[in-house]
Design a protein around this motif. Structure first.
Motif, PDB file in Angstrom:
ATOM      1  N   PHE A  29       0.804  -1.223   0.000  1.00  0.00           N
ATOM      2  CA  PHE A  29       0.000   0.000   0.000  1.00  0.00           C
ATOM      3  C   PHE A  29       0.839   1.275   0.000  1.00  0.00           C
ATOM      4  O   PHE A  29       0.791   2.056  -0.944  1.00  0.00           O
ATOM      5  N   ASN A  30       1.608   1.499   1.070  1.00  0.00           N
ATOM      6  CA  ASN A  30       2.308   2.782   1.187  1.00  0.00           C
ATOM      7  C   ASN A  30       3.170   3.102  -0.021  1.00  0.00           C
ATOM      8  O   ASN A  30       3.084   4.192  -0.592  1.00  0.00           O
ATOM      9  N   SER A  31       4.041   2.165  -0.400  1.00  0.00           N
ATOM     10  CA  SER A  31       4.963   2.463  -1.487  1.00  0.00           C
ATOM     11  C   SER A  31       4.243   2.654  -2.826  1.00  0.00           C
ATOM     12  O   SER A  31       4.398   3.692  -3.470  1.00  0.00           O
ATOM     13  N   PRO A  32       3.422   1.693  -3.283  1.00  0.00           N
ATOM     14  CA  PRO A  32       2.798   1.867  -4.596  1.00  0.00           C
ATOM     15  C   PRO A  32       1.655   2.870  -4.621  1.00  0.00           C
ATOM     16  O   PRO A  32       1.461   3.560  -5.630  1.00  0.00           O
ATOM     17  N   VAL A  33       0.893   2.986  -3.546  1.00  0.00           N
ATOM     18  CA  VAL A  33      -0.307   3.832  -3.554  1.00  0.00           C
ATOM     19  C   VAL A  33      -0.022   5.230  -3.023  1.00  0.00           C
ATOM     20  O   VAL A  33      -0.322   6.231  -3.675  1.00  0.00           O
ATOM     21  N   ALA A  34       0.568   5.317  -1.827  1.00  0.00           N
ATOM     22  CA  ALA A  34       0.812   6.628  -1.221  1.00  0.00           C
ATOM     23  C   ALA A  34       2.031   7.308  -1.821  1.00  0.00           C
ATOM     24  O   ALA A  34       1.955   8.475  -2.237  1.00  0.00           O
ATOM     25  N   TRP A  35       3.162   6.600  -1.886  1.00  0.00           N
ATOM     26  CA  TRP A  35       4.398   7.229  -2.377  1.00  0.00           C
ATOM     27  C   TRP A  35       4.523   7.170  -3.888  1.00  0.00           C
ATOM     28  O   TRP A  35       5.432   7.797  -4.445  1.00  0.00           O
ATOM     29  N   LYS A  36       3.679   6.376  -4.555  1.00  0.00           N
ATOM     30  CA  LYS A  36       3.709   6.241  -6.015  1.00  0.00           C
ATOM     31  C   LYS A  36       5.053   5.690  -6.502  1.00  0.00           C
ATOM     32  O   LYS A  36       5.572   6.082  -7.550  1.00  0.00           O
ATOM     33  N   CYS A  37       5.608   4.760  -5.728  1.00  0.00           N
ATOM     34  CA  CYS A  37       6.865   4.120  -6.104  1.00  0.00           C
ATOM     35  C   CYS A  37       6.681   2.613  -5.958  1.00  0.00           C
ATOM     36  O   CYS A  37       6.765   2.073  -4.846  1.00  0.00           O
ATOM     37  N   PRO A  38       6.399   1.902  -7.042  1.00  0.00           N
ATOM     38  CA  PRO A  38       6.160   0.453  -6.965  1.00  0.00           C
ATOM     39  C   PRO A  38       7.355  -0.295  -6.383  1.00  0.00           C
ATOM     40  O   PRO A  38       8.507   0.123  -6.532  1.00  0.00           O
ATOM     41  N   GLY A  39       7.067  -1.391  -5.730  1.00  0.00           N
ATOM     42  CA  GLY A  39       8.127  -2.201  -5.152  1.00  0.00           C
ATOM     43  C   GLY A  39       9.147  -2.664  -6.164  1.00  0.00           C
ATOM     44  O   GLY A  39      10.315  -2.878  -5.824  1.00  0.00           O
ATOM     45  N   GLU A  40       8.721  -2.796  -7.427  1.00  0.00           N
ATOM     46  CA  GLU A  40       9.648  -3.219  -8.477  1.00  0.00           C
ATOM     47  C   GLU A  40      10.796  -2.223  -8.640  1.00  0.00           C
ATOM     48  O   GLU A  40      11.917  -2.606  -8.975  1.00  0.00           O
ATOM     49  N   GLU A  41      10.514  -0.939  -8.423  1.00  0.00           N
ATOM     50  CA  GLU A  41      11.560   0.079  -8.521  1.00  0.00           C
ATOM     51  C   GLU A  41      12.597  -0.112  -7.415  1.00  0.00           C
ATOM     52  O   GLU A  41      13.806   0.006  -7.640  1.00  0.00           O
ATOM     53  N   LEU A  42      12.121  -0.388  -6.216  1.00  0.00           N
ATOM     54  CA  LEU A  42      13.017  -0.603  -5.085  1.00  0.00           C
ATOM     55  C   LEU A  42      13.858  -1.859  -5.282  1.00  0.00           C
ATOM     56  O   LEU A  42      15.061  -1.875  -5.004  1.00  0.00           O
ATOM     57  N   LEU A  43      13.209  -2.916  -5.766  1.00  0.00           N
ATOM     58  CA  LEU A  43      13.914  -4.174  -5.987  1.00  0.00           C
ATOM     59  C   LEU A  43      14.971  -4.030  -7.073  1.00  0.00           C
ATOM     60  O   LEU A  43      16.081  -4.565  -6.945  1.00  0.00           O
ATOM     61  N   GLU A  44      14.652  -3.300  -8.126  1.00  0.00           N
ATOM     62  CA  GLU A  44      15.616  -3.103  -9.200  1.00  0.00           C
ATOM     63  C   GLU A  44      16.840  -2.336  -8.704  1.00  0.00           C
ATOM     64  O   GLU A  44      17.966  -2.588  -9.140  1.00  0.00           O
ATOM     65  N   ASN A 123      17.302   0.866   2.678  1.00  0.00           N
ATOM     66  CA  ASN A 123      15.989   1.086   2.074  1.00  0.00           C
ATOM     67  C   ASN A 123      15.005   1.663   3.087  1.00  0.00           C
ATOM     68  O   ASN A 123      14.824   1.103   4.172  1.00  0.00           O
ATOM     69  N   TYR A 124      14.383   2.794   2.725  1.00  0.00           N
ATOM     70  CA  TYR A 124      13.360   3.431   3.562  1.00  0.00           C
ATOM     71  C   TYR A 124      13.834   3.644   4.993  1.00  0.00           C
ATOM     72  O   TYR A 124      13.110   3.392   5.954  1.00  0.00           O
ATOM     73  N   LEU A 125      15.072   4.107   5.131  1.00  0.00           N
ATOM     74  CA  LEU A 125      15.637   4.369   6.460  1.00  0.00           C
ATOM     75  C   LEU A 125      15.716   5.856   6.765  1.00  0.00           C
ATOM     76  O   LEU A 125      15.303   6.301   7.838  1.00  0.00           O
ATOM     77  N   MET A 126      16.230   6.640   5.830  1.00  0.00           N
ATOM     78  CA  MET A 126      16.624   8.010   6.135  1.00  0.00           C
ATOM     79  C   MET A 126      15.460   8.879   6.602  1.00  0.00           C
ATOM     80  O   MET A 126      15.637   9.746   7.458  1.00  0.00           O
ATOM     81  N   HIS A 127      14.271   8.641   6.080  1.00  0.00           N
ATOM     82  CA  HIS A 127      13.133   9.475   6.484  1.00  0.00           C
ATOM     83  C   HIS A 127      12.672   9.166   7.906  1.00  0.00           C
ATOM     84  O   HIS A 127      11.867   9.911   8.468  1.00  0.00           O
ATOM     85  N   CYS A 128      13.175   8.084   8.500  1.00  0.00           N
ATOM     86  CA  CYS A 128      12.850   7.748   9.894  1.00  0.00           C
ATOM     87  C   CYS A 128      13.876   8.288  10.879  1.00  0.00           C
ATOM     88  O   CYS A 128      13.686   8.162  12.094  1.00  0.00           O
ATOM     89  N   VAL A 152      29.787   0.625  -3.161  1.00  0.00           N
ATOM     90  CA  VAL A 152      28.582   1.409  -3.424  1.00  0.00           C
ATOM     91  C   VAL A 152      27.665   1.439  -2.205  1.00  0.00           C
ATOM     92  O   VAL A 152      27.487   0.433  -1.522  1.00  0.00           O
ATOM     93  N   ILE A 153      27.135   2.618  -1.931  1.00  0.00           N
ATOM     94  CA  ILE A 153      26.078   2.778  -0.942  1.00  0.00           C
ATOM     95  C   ILE A 153      24.822   3.175  -1.706  1.00  0.00           C
ATOM     96  O   ILE A 153      24.882   4.006  -2.611  1.00  0.00           O
ATOM     97  N   PHE A 154      23.691   2.569  -1.375  1.00  0.00           N
ATOM     98  CA  PHE A 154      22.488   2.807  -2.164  1.00  0.00           C
ATOM     99  C   PHE A 154      21.255   2.612  -1.297  1.00  0.00           C
ATOM    100  O   PHE A 154      21.319   2.062  -0.202  1.00  0.00           O
ATOM    101  N   GLY A 155      20.128   3.067  -1.802  1.00  0.00           N
ATOM    102  CA  GLY A 155      18.889   2.875  -1.062  1.00  0.00           C
ATOM    103  C   GLY A 155      17.789   3.789  -1.519  1.00  0.00           C
ATOM    104  O   GLY A 155      17.777   4.258  -2.672  1.00  0.00           O
ATOM    105  N   SER A 156      16.869   4.080  -0.607  1.00  0.00           N
ATOM    106  CA  SER A 156      15.705   4.897  -0.942  1.00  0.00           C
ATOM    107  C   SER A 156      15.234   5.618   0.316  1.00  0.00           C
ATOM    108  O   SER A 156      15.479   5.169   1.436  1.00  0.00           O
ATOM    109  N   THR A 157      14.558   6.726   0.111  1.00  0.00           N
ATOM    110  CA  THR A 157      13.984   7.475   1.229  1.00  0.00           C
ATOM    111  C   THR A 157      12.765   8.237   0.741  1.00  0.00           C
ATOM    112  O   THR A 157      12.699   8.637  -0.427  1.00  0.00           O
TER     113      THR A 157
END
Length: 228
Positions: A29-44, A123-128, A152-157
């Motif tokens: 829900f949150n990622s695809p619906v609220a944030w408009k970022c499908p899980g496939e983007e995070l997985l890729e 993944n989804y750490l920095m905003h917390c 490499v350091i990588f992730g999402s927020t």
């Protein structure tokens, strides 16, 4: 472990009971619906950058680590989080990799005497994490010490400034920021990019919906490192 109330607030909500439904709410829900970022983007993002010598920080339930394509059948995997329940749940889920766990606060210098890593995911750490991006970017300095040169350091927020927030996203962010679960009211892609460029090379920040997907490489020449 000594942590401020603000730091603990971002981690304490992930109890064992809530972690049982974490994947459904975050990736369903949150990622695809609220944030408009499908899980496939995070997985890729994980598939593109994860190595066979990997540290994951802010582990959640290990959803992406469980699904991503490691480049080797027997990767070296370490898990780092402030929340012991998240560490235990993720370690059990990834038992086939025999992961090692580290309970640490990324806002403090990190005690670790093992071999450094080729990749660090967050993944989804920095905003917390409490504070503005320039303030909490100290986590990059602490994590960089655990990364090999060229690693490499990588992730999402989840971002708040300069992104198109719908009604649902705005309502969730407002509620989570008031409860201390989120701390992203001033977080913008431009600040994230600047924080990474001050410390790393080959910086990429791509915005999908409300989410900043990022990657950067540790500088190979010590003389080019930016001061902490």
């Amino acid at each position: 472990m000594r942590t401020s109330d603000a730091v603990w607030a971002g981690a304490a909500g992930y109890t064992r009971a809530r972690l049982q439904v974490y994947d459904f709410f975050i990736y369903g829900f949150n990622s695809p619906v609220a944030w408009k970022c499908p899980g496939e983007e995070l997985l890729e993002n994980y598939n593109r950058h994860v190595s066979g010598n990997h540290l994951d920080v802010g582990v959640g339930t290990g959803y992406l680590l469980d699904r991503c394509r490691f480049p080797t059948a027997k990767p070296r995997v370490f898990l780092m989080d402030l929340n012991p329940d998240a560490l235990q749940v993720t370690a059990q889920r990834l038992h086939r990799f025999q992961p090692q766990t580290l309970r640490r606060n990324v806002l403090d210098p990190i005690r670790f005497d093992g071999e450094p890593f080729d990749s660090i995911g967050m993944n989804y750490l920095m905003h917390c994490v409490p504070g503005s991006i320039p303030e909490k970017a100290v986590m990059f300095d602490h994590l960089s010490a655990l990364l090999k040169p060229g690693g490499v350091i990588f992730g999402s927020t989840v971002l708040s400034e300069g992104v198109d927030k719908g009604i649902v996203a705005r309502a969730i962010m407002d509620r989570f920021n008031k409860k201390g679960i989120f701390s992203n009211t001033r977080d913008a892609a431009s600040d994230l990019t600047r924080a990474l460029e001050e410390r790393f090379d080959d910086v990429s920040v791509r915005v999908v919906g409300c989410v900043g997907l990022f990657s950067a490489r540790k500088r190979t020449c010590a003389g080019t490192e930016s001061p902490a």
